[in-house]
Design an enzyme around this catalytic site. Sequence first.
Site, mmCIF file in Angstrom:
data_model
loop_
_atom_site.group_PDB
_atom_site.id
_atom_site.type_symbol
_atom_site.label_atom_id
_atom_site.label_comp_id
_atom_site.label_asym_id
_atom_site.label_seq_id
_atom_site.Cartn_x
_atom_site.Cartn_y
_atom_site.Cartn_z
ATOM 1 N N ASP A 194 31.421 36.945 37.877
ATOM 2 C CA ASP A 194 32.487 37.401 36.997
ATOM 3 C C ASP A 194 32.769 36.400 35.875
ATOM 4 O O ASP A 194 33.276 36.769 34.818
ATOM 5 C CB ASP A 194 33.770 37.775 37.759
ATOM 6 C CG ASP A 194 34.314 36.665 38.631
ATOM 7 O OD1 ASP A 194 34.124 35.492 38.308
ATOM 8 O OD2 ASP A 194 34.957 36.997 39.656
ATOM 9 N N GLU A 231 32.444 35.684 30.092
ATOM 10 C CA GLU A 231 32.029 35.005 28.857
ATOM 11 C C GLU A 231 31.249 35.933 27.934
ATOM 12 O O GLU A 231 31.483 35.958 26.727
ATOM 13 C CB GLU A 231 31.177 33.779 29.195
ATOM 14 C CG GLU A 231 31.876 32.739 30.028
ATOM 15 C CD GLU A 231 33.287 32.470 29.567
ATOM 16 O OE1 GLU A 231 33.553 32.489 28.352
ATOM 17 O OE2 GLU A 231 34.155 32.253 30.419
ATOM 18 N N GLU A 254 41.471 38.099 26.718
ATOM 19 C CA GLU A 254 41.227 37.562 28.058
ATOM 20 C C GLU A 254 41.221 38.669 29.106
ATOM 21 O O GLU A 254 40.391 38.695 30.017
ATOM 22 C CB GLU A 254 42.305 36.539 28.408
ATOM 23 C CG GLU A 254 42.027 35.148 27.920
ATOM 24 C CD GLU A 254 40.809 34.550 28.592
ATOM 25 O OE1 GLU A 254 40.751 34.510 29.834
ATOM 26 O OE2 GLU A 254 39.895 34.135 27.865
ATOM 27 N N ASP A 304 39.840 41.175 48.412
ATOM 28 C CA ASP A 304 39.554 40.121 47.437
ATOM 29 C C ASP A 304 38.848 40.652 46.195
ATOM 30 O O ASP A 304 38.391 39.863 45.360
ATOM 31 C CB ASP A 304 38.692 39.023 48.073
ATOM 32 C CG ASP A 304 39.460 38.217 49.114
ATOM 33 O OD1 ASP A 304 40.709 38.249 49.078
ATOM 34 O OD2 ASP A 304 38.799 37.569 49.952
ATOM 35 N N HIS A 358 46.089 33.065 28.678
ATOM 36 C CA HIS A 358 45.836 33.183 30.109
ATOM 37 C C HIS A 358 47.111 33.500 30.875
ATOM 38 O O HIS A 358 47.101 34.297 31.822
ATOM 39 C CB HIS A 358 45.237 31.883 30.663
ATOM 40 C CG HIS A 358 43.951 31.503 30.036
ATOM 41 N ND1 HIS A 358 43.842 30.520 29.076
ATOM 42 C CD2 HIS A 358 42.696 31.987 30.209
ATOM 43 C CE1 HIS A 358 42.581 30.415 28.697
ATOM 44 N NE2 HIS A 358 41.868 31.297 29.368
#
Length: 952
Positions: free
Chosen positions: A444, A449, A472, A495, A540
């Site tokens: 991920d 990126e 983001e 998860d 972020h």
Amino acid sequence: MRSAGHRRSATARKRHGGTSVAQGTAALLAAAGLLVTAVPAAHADTTTAATTSAVTPGTGTDTPSLVTGLHEEAAATGSAADAARGHLGARKGRYHIADTSAKGLASAGTTTEKGGKETVRLQQKYQGVPVLGGQYIVRMTAKDGRRTVTGTSGSYFTGLKLDSLAPKVSEKTAIERAIGAVTAQQGDGLLRAPAKGEKAGRARLAGEERGLTILPRGTGVLTRHITVTGVGAADGTPVRQEVYVDARSGFPVLQYSGIETFGTTGTAMGSTEDAAPAGEAATTAADQLVVKGTGVRYNGEKTELNLYKDTKGVYEMIDYSKRPTDSPYNGEMIATYDARGRDVSTASGAWPSGIKTFQSATTDLGEDYTDSGAVDAHWAAGKVYDYYKNHFGRSGIDGKDGYVYSLVGVTSNGQPYDNAFWDGTKMVYGQGSGDYRTFSADTDVVGHEMTHGVTEHTAGLVYAGQSGAMNEAISDYFGNAIDLEANHQSMDDPDAGLLGEDLCTTKSPRECALRDLNDGATTSKDFIGVTYRGDNGGVHLNSTIFSGALWDMRQDLGGDLADRIVYRALSAYMTPLDGFTEGRAAVVAAAQELGATKAQLKTVKTSFDAHGIVPGWEKALGVDTDTILSKVNVAGTGVSAGNGTYALSRSNEDGSEPYSVWVGNTSGKGTPVQKSPNNGNYNVYATTDGKNVAWAEFASSAVYFHVRPVGSGVDKVVGGTAANVSGLVLNGDILAYTVPDPYYGLQHVWYLNIRTGEIKQVNNSYVVATALASVRDGRIAYAKMWPESDGYKLGVEVLDTATGKTTLMPVDKSTTAGVGQTALTDDGVTWIEDDDITDSGQAAVRRAALDGSGPATLTPESGDGSLYAYSLTASDDAVTVTTLPPATTWANDTLPKLYQVASDGTGGAQRVSCDRGDQVYAAADSGQRVLWLDGTTGYTNLVKRDRPAGRC
């Protein structure tokens, strides 16, 4: 790159403290500073059927922000851009775009998708000068020799009206001012000596003009766009700042970081060594270029890799398999380079000289290729390419089968670099250490990126404020989707929403993860107004609010439909300065276009509702402070207070007017009074002692110092300089200010006697750095750095301007690693001191009498009662400390917060305010009253408290 994680290093705290960020378009235009008042265009949800057109008006512009459901014929011949311009020009009553020629609407690219869909992006220009964020989209279909317009969207600013597009500020001056602004920003925290063996005073920053740009504030602000690159003087970390300098006065009106990291340790443009390779011409057919190899990923899985065998029989990590079969010599090539031991500053925006692809004598890649992160980087890059190709027909990052380069294993100042980033041309992965593997270890991260690259070549969401948080969020969303698909993980896995969970060597996935798409973040509960210097305006911190909505939608609609909706919104609806509200509207409109049912549309909207992304969400953010002035349009300059009076610079409602200086009562009573003229120049760094107010006027070739009585009286120019200045402080007859050296990375304190006009430099030496000054009763206190035979030393010094006598305070120069802001009071001087013994990231607050006697510690360096002291301000009764903790994740409690302690240190420190968000530019008045600029609401507000809130 843009970061996939919230991690930041202790270095990041030196870059913090500026101003906060607003919404959408306003968020970016608030500039390197705090929030702007103007609210962006809010796209309403379009709920009509796709066959019925719906027009959403823009805010502050006559051009609609979103038009859907069109079925209008366009020119079938010629380019798609010409057809799009023709459509807009033929319907000026709807779009109100006066100049639809190529000069007024330049082509910013056309993308085509299955079914004949064409998306044309047009860059707004005003008399040939590009407008920042001015981008308009026309969506069409081409079929059977016909073109049909189906919708439009974007930001086109119809209110622009500039008298002249001829800059008064030279390119040279603009570059000097931009470098000076970046140098000053870096020096806002503690003054620190260079690393052992390094010399202070060597050039570390350079500026390059990118051309004229109009900022769409009100009627428009003409600027010179300067990119400042290099390394930080304090810590040697890479720097890339996008600075917009007002072309009339030379004041930097907008500044934000161009660093786009996965985590938050940060990186930026470094030196420009060698250019990236242009690709290797092949002389054989495409299928002969691909050799199958094997390698082991970090997770122990043995996998097949596409390699290339060169003429010497060496197998290189180059994958030619993605090239179009009809063009074996051009197109996609995935290459993975060995950058181990290369400093990150040489890899961001540059190509480290001499690096080569990872190479092996055999096709079976051994343990070294696993441990270095090369196997995962190469394998995952191919998976990302396949995902975009198979799901959306996209040919690589740029949509044109361009080359995909990955640099693996960079370090920072010889130490591991726990981060990864996209720099506009390539992926760069840092070498891990301790708990962290090399950052290509998680699919991920790689998907994140490379998706930044996709975003750059589609919506181009500016990496600051809400647009940066959406940037983001989208990288997180697709990075996660690619990771789940490539590793065959179900979304039902508890998860499944984690990002970066596979990076750690010992921690569990949930302990290791840098973000969680399923964290439930909402605007009302979790949105944080934060400075551009801290996390670039919350890119972020606030991203999971938006990505969480997309994740919820994916869970309910399924990956196939949800992914197509988000990609269509990104590629065909979103524009560079969109905020959360515009992002919601883009996703809803894309869902409609793709034929979502009413139930599915409701699911999309409910997903955003659940995360608080609804029109007007900003109004729900509350504070525990007294607001003196709301929605202050200001950037890069703070507030001053003294003896019941405050002074600050501010713009007009739409942010187009150059800053003027205003004074008012710190109680909040009465009406503020403007003290500086509106002469087209920027009047900034206002400072007051309650009797007079002083400021700096930035003009095209000089900076002038003004002084005017707080009450009645005339404005007087008392001096000037050709240099850049910052940090003005006034008391009595002495006006001190800081001059950042744009070429040597040092700062120097100067002072001016406003009565006699005499100007002097404190410690008249270019090798001695002085900064963080305070003034009281003819004395100046400042942090100081000077060279000795065994290295640079740090201390605090007090100068008596009447006698010229200087007195060093009792600072142990053998152990002091940093010295911070000084504050003179009626009986002494207070300062911040960071010893390198504990290396805890905390710093002490100390004081002494003016002669250096009676030293005392108000808050300790470490242990109970210690603070992450970053800056301070003081009255005779109390010291207010701005803290900035180092952090492994961005969170509210790692942002600048205010603490107050009695002037003798008794009682310990208490929180001044429990507000969520940035608390910056604190200014002590009398008693315990303190004012500051607060970003909690998403705007910049001037607020105060008369006593601490206590515990939060």
